[in-house]
Motif scaffolding. Structure first.
Motif, PDB file in Angstrom:
ATOM      1  N   ALA A   1      -3.516   6.921   9.465  1.00 43.93           N
ATOM      2  CA  ALA A   1      -3.077   8.304   9.551  1.00 43.93           C
ATOM      3  C   ALA A   1      -4.299   9.167   9.767  1.00 43.93           C
ATOM      4  O   ALA A   1      -5.350   8.917   9.178  1.00 43.93           O
TER       5      ALA A   1
ATOM      6  N   LEU B   1       3.039   0.099   3.164  1.00 41.62           N
ATOM      7  CA  LEU B   1       3.265  -1.298   3.530  1.00 41.62           C
ATOM      8  C   LEU B   1       3.761  -2.038   2.302  1.00 41.62           C
ATOM      9  O   LEU B   1       3.176  -1.916   1.236  1.00 41.62           O
TER      10      LEU B   1
ATOM     11  N   THR C   1       1.482  13.016   4.472  1.00 44.09           N
ATOM     12  CA  THR C   1       1.807  11.771   5.170  1.00 44.09           C
ATOM     13  C   THR C   1       1.647  10.589   4.239  1.00 44.09           C
ATOM     14  O   THR C   1       0.767  10.566   3.387  1.00 44.09           O
TER      15      THR C   1
ATOM     16  N   HIS D   1      -7.169   7.804   7.637  1.00 43.94           N
ATOM     17  CA  HIS D   1      -6.738   6.773   6.707  1.00 43.94           C
ATOM     18  C   HIS D   1      -6.414   5.538   7.508  1.00 43.94           C
ATOM     19  O   HIS D   1      -5.742   5.615   8.526  1.00 43.94           O
TER      20      HIS D   1
ATOM     21  N   THR E   1       0.847  -1.195   0.000  1.00 47.30           N
ATOM     22  CA  THR E   1       0.000   0.000   0.000  1.00 47.30           C
ATOM     23  C   THR E   1       0.879   1.240   0.000  1.00 47.30           C
ATOM     24  O   THR E   1       1.830   1.328   0.762  1.00 47.30           O
ATOM     25  N   PHE E   2       0.555   2.142  -0.878  1.00 52.81           N
ATOM     26  CA  PHE E   2       1.287   3.412  -0.957  1.00 52.81           C
ATOM     27  C   PHE E   2       0.305   4.576  -0.940  1.00 52.81           C
ATOM     28  O   PHE E   2      -0.018   5.142  -1.964  1.00 52.81           O
ATOM     29  N   PRO E   3      -0.220   4.917   0.207  1.00 49.78           N
ATOM     30  CA  PRO E   3      -1.145   6.046   0.236  1.00 49.78           C
ATOM     31  C   PRO E   3      -0.380   7.367   0.390  1.00 49.78           C
ATOM     32  O   PRO E   3       0.537   7.464   1.202  1.00 49.78           O
ATOM     33  N   TYR E   4      -0.742   8.343  -0.392  1.00 51.48           N
ATOM     34  CA  TYR E   4      -0.152   9.674  -0.256  1.00 51.48           C
ATOM     35  C   TYR E   4      -1.238  10.599   0.275  1.00 51.48           C
ATOM     36  O   TYR E   4      -2.332  10.638  -0.277  1.00 51.48           O
ATOM     37  N   ILE E   5      -0.941  11.311   1.316  1.00 46.47           N
ATOM     38  CA  ILE E   5      -1.909  12.256   1.860  1.00 46.47           C
ATOM     39  C   ILE E   5      -1.239  13.622   1.909  1.00 46.47           C
ATOM     40  O   ILE E   5      -0.220  13.780   2.574  1.00 46.47           O
TER      41      ILE E   5
END
Lengths: 492, 437
Positions: free
Chosen positions: B377, B364, B360, A430, A415-419
């Motif tokens: 987050a 994973l 942010t 998130h 998982t690569f979430p950008y916020i």
């Protein structure tokens, strides 16, 4: 009709694959039909030829050429979390169409080659009058052209325009000029530029002010010919206070070569309008060794242009050798809402890098992201998402949840979430998790008499429930079946 | 040798510094310096096109002219004396070890503390053993920069089967009248089998207008069953750059309880890289950042689960005020054999200012199936209802904001077990809450 020899081949293959305890990709047949294709390669002449074949006005050709010239200056991106062999863009044919009788596209479905209609029937999309799915208007796209659109007259009564995009270029140039490329400009990315230069068919939907579209609109994409790519373009415009639910399905034959599918989908929602876009993607995914399959490199984006508008993407990604797409929403209007629900299942050696982008621009904009990834065998499943809150987006709100499930010990899930938040009044949450199927749950179900596969299937169904409930009923049923079929034999 | 034009241009008199370093050291360290320098020159100062530096722009370093300090004299001695507690203090001023300010008594049994120079000669084995585990060619640019120039530093070694009861406090102070300084604090901590220690490393500056660039590197090497409580706190000058890295290498069944506090500096970047190289390891990575005005703080953590049955636990909290910017990037890798990994990560941000920016990115990357990994987050403001409630109890709004912010902070400060460390943190946080008044 499929030729007898081919039919036999197909059957043999099916039996062979079944003996390996895995049900085959049942849409992998090839329709033997005379086709008309332009030579392989890509240059300005080819683009002019495509425009000519499609009988397009000069301004459209110029638009294509502008995109092409820009594309030649761009470099293919390689940032996703997978590798693939380089694509030779000159080895593809950019326009393939079934050869029509009398050398012109049939005006209605009755004139269409019955073999073509049979193909769609085999795919479960009957187009003929008697067997049409009630409540769903279908635009059937075969290779580079639209074969036909059902229920058009019914839709016309309420003012809804639903036709192939080529037809819209001719009959509604003012709308096309205004909206085509307004959400995904040709400068957006490499594949969007390529698509803008060579796009063939796709669907065009226009819902006038205050109309709640009486039917679900749907497009079915079928790649048949070899050494081609499919570059469809879909444009949906929902005027003030209108509502539309749009469904998309796709399949392709089994081939050892990889085929490129680079589509662009643009949605525009004006004040108080709502667009619901659902996809069940089941392109051929390659065999167990990862040979063949479709490269699904798609740019999908919606723009909530008006206030209180709403766009929701629901996708079930179960096919393609490589899926690389991020259906996004630009929340420009105040109080607009963007939603993204996704189930991505990868098996064998499939690779998926998918997710969404939510760009908050207007005040009080809200977005929800629910993503479920399931990876089995030796596949690789990635969630990559961006939530961006710009300084103007006061009181923006986002909730994201991305869960991954791993089945087997050779697969991977990332998982690569950008916020990115540039406004202090925004509230974001998130959460993500990755885990194995709970052994206790399996044991419990088995103790109730379910076999291992049944138990796993049930658990996965529950895992994806949140997303499936967003799908229209027919699609939800199909999606559940699709997952069951894909998972069969991959566990135990 | 390096051609003159390939020198690091933001450091004044770079060549003479280089030559000084080449003098009497053993050849292995010279080679390390040379390789590291080459690596830094190859990478250059990262730009925002580099994924690891996407949200942190350090291009301003190019405009600096920095000198390496020659003197280790402190101007604010009184303030320092107040700051130091009864623990084993090891004080560095401008990167120079100051014996007079440091603890002079006999260290506890089993505890060896040496200067970096002495350690290079005497503890070559331990240092080299760890350093060769890292690929020099893959070094991050600012790790390479430190390794190529670090001359002074501290080496802490705890013998097997010993527990050190007293807290070890390594203090790095920057204090100068003169121009901008460049410091490369170096710290090497080795805990032998089944040993335990508590160490806190602080980077402080009493003059909040001083501009300098601090580039610390800390290596932690935990042998089997070792337990380390390690905290890093930073309250640099508000015009300083602080780009530091902590690398932790854990062997079987070792535990690392880390905490990172950032309150100062115009730009802070802290990389915390943990490698769990044995079964049954545990890591706790907690952190707090409190930034105001135009401050920028960037925390990058990475936990590499290389063996089965390890756990890691991460909680980073941040308070943002004014126009501050915060970046958090947490990576969790789970290698294919690292089954039964349990990994938890959470980043919470409290936004008090009107013009803050937060980026942010919890990530994973999982290649094993029997694992439990979660991350989360959040970004939000103080709860309106809570503020209202306190106001109805006759507490002024400002006071209420401070109380609620304290609650947000205390939650994580209280996770630090050693009260002496908590006191250090609280003293560094005083200005943060004063600013809210």
């Amino acid at each position: 009709m499929v030729k007898a020899s081919e039919e036999k081949l197909l059957n043999e293959k099916t039996i062979e694959e079944n003996s390996l305890s895995r049900r085959d990709y049942k849409y992998g047949f090839v329709t033997d039909i005379e086709t008309e294709r332009i030579p392989n390669g890509l240059n300005e002449d080819i683009i002019a030829l495509i425009a000519e074949k499609k009988n397009e006005p000069q301004w459209m050709l110029e638009w294509r050429l502008k995109a092409y010239r820009h594309w030649t200056k761009m470099k293919e991106p390689h940032w996703p979390n997978f590798h693939y062999d380089p694509i030779d863009y000159q080895a593809l044919s950019y326009y393939t169409s079934p050869k029509w009788k009398k050398d012109q596209q049939p005006k209605n479905l009755d004139e269409v080659d019955p073999e073509l209609l049979k193909t769609f029937e085999r795919l479960g999309i009957p187009l003929t009058e008697q067997k049409r799915l009630s409540g769903v208007a279908v635009d059937a796209v075969f290779d580079s052209v639209s074969v036909g659109t059902t229920h058009q007259s019914e839709l016309e009564k309420v003012g809804v325009i639903f036709c192939s995009v080529s037809e819209a270029v001719r009959s509604h140039p003012e709308l096309i000029k205004k909206y085509l490329g307004s959400v995904v400009p040709y400068t957006d990315n490499f594949f969007a530029a390529l698509n803008s230069a060579v796009f063939s068919d796709g669907s065009f939907c226009y819902i006038p002010k205050g109309v709640r579209c009486p039917l679900d609109l749907s497009t079915y994409f079928r790649i048949n010919a070899a050494e081609t790519g499919q570059f469809e373009r879909t444009l949906i415009i929902a005027e003030e206070g209108s509502y539309v639910s749009y469904l998309e399905g796709c399949t392709a034959p089994m081939r050892e070569q990889n085929q490129l599918h680079a589509a662009v989908v643009e949605l525009v929602a004006l004040d108080n309008a709502e667009i619901k876009y659902s996809t069940v993607q089941n392109w051929y995914a390659g065999d167990k060794q990862g040979i063949g399959g479709i490269y699904n490199f798609v740019t999908k984006r919606g723009k909530c242009l008006g206030h209180h508008s709403k766009i929701s993407w629901t996708q079930v990604e179960a096919g393609s050798a490589i899926t690389w797409k991020y259906p996004s929403v630009i929340l420009q209007g105040d109080d607009s809402i963007g939603k993204f629900y996704s189930v991505a299942l990868t098996n064998n050696r499939m690779r998926a890098d998918t997710g969404t982008k939510m760009i908050h621009i207007g005040k009080n904009t809200k977005s929800t992201i629910i993503s479920k990834g399931i990876s089995t065998d030796e596949s690789n499943n990635n969630y990559r998402g961006l939530v961006k809150v710009l300084p103007s987006a006061n009181n923006a709100r986002n909730f994201s949840q991305c869960d991954s499930m791993l089945v087997g010990n050779k697969c991977s899930a990332n998982t690569f979430p950008y916020i990115e938040v540039k406004n202090s009044t925004a509230t974001l949450e998130h959460e993500a998790s990755t885990s194995k199927i709970n052994a206790d749950q399996i044991f419990y179900l088995q103790s109730r008499g379910l076999d291992l596969e049944g138990a796993i299937s049930l658990i996965i169904n529950g895992f994806c429930k949140e997303v499936f409930k967003e799908l229209p009923l027919e699609f939800a049923v199909e999606a559940v079946k699709l997952l069951e079929m894909k998972l069969e034999g991959s566990v135990g | 040798m390096i051609a003159p034009k390939e020198t690091i241009h933001f450091i004044k008199d770079f060549d003479s510094t280089q030559n000084r370093l080449q003098s009497e050291d053993p050849s292995w360290i010279k080679n390390l310096r040379k390789a590291s320098l080459n690596r830094f020159l190859e990478c250059g100062i990262p730009t925002s096109k580099d994924e690891e530096w996407k949200y942190t722009n350090v291009s301003a370093l190019n405009d600096l002219t920095l000198a390496i300090a020659h003197s280790g004299s402190i101007l604010e001695n009184n303030q320092l004396q107040k700051f130091l507690g009864p623990e084993i203090n090891l004080v560095f001023v401008n990167g120079k070890f100051v014996k007079e300010l440091s603890y002079a008594g006999i260290p506890a049994k089993g505890l060896t503390i040496r200067s970096w120079q002495q350690a290079i000669e005497n503890d070559e084995k331990i240092i080299e053993q760890l350093l060769k585990k890292y690929d020099l060619q893959a070094q991050k640019p600012f790790v390479a920069l430190n390794q190529s120039l670090a001359q002074e530093g501290i080496f802490v070694d705890v013998a097997a089967n010993t527990a050190i009861p007293s807290l070890i406090h390594v203090v790095h102070i920057t204090s100068s009248h003169a121009g901008a300084l460049f410091t490369t604090p170096r710290c090497f901590i080795h805990l032998g089998k089944s040993s335990e220690a508590s160490i806190v490393e602080t980077h402080i500056c009493f003059n909040k207008d001083l501009s300098y660039f601090s580039n610390p590197l800390t290596d932690v090497y935990l042998d089997e069953n070792a337990i380390l409580h390690y905290s890093k706190a930073q309250s640099e000058s508000l015009k300083a750059y602080h780009i530091g890295t902590t690398r932790v290498w854990q062997e079987r069944n070792s535990s690392y309880y880390g905490f990172s506090l950032s309150v100062g500096a115009a730009l802070t970047r802290h990389d915390l890289d943990i490698i769990l190289n044995g079964e049954g390891c545990h890591s706790t990575l907690n952190g707090l950042y409190a930034v105001d005005k135009a401050q920028h703080v960037d925390n990058h953590t990475s936990v590499d689960h290389r063996f089965p049955n390890c756990t890691s636990n991460q909680l980073y909290k941040g308070i943002l005020n004014g126009d501050a910017r915060a970046v958090f990037n947490g990576k969790i890798f789970v290698r294919p054999i690292a089954q039964l990994t349990n990994s938890y990560q959470l980043n919470k941000n409290l936004v008090l200012g009107h013009n803050c920016r937060i980026d942010t990115k919890p990530q994973l990357e999982i290649f094993a199936d029997d694992v439990k990994c979660t991350h989360g987050a959040t970004i939000g403001q103080l709860n309106e209802d809570e503020l209202f409630y306190l106001q109805t109890r006759a507490i002024p709004k400002k006071r209420a904001v401070i109380m609620l912010s304290h609650g947000f902070v205390d939650d994580i400060i209280n996770k630090v077990q050693n009260p002496a460390v908590q006191n250090i943190f609280n003293s560094l946080l005083v200005p943060v809450f004063q600013a809210l008044e």
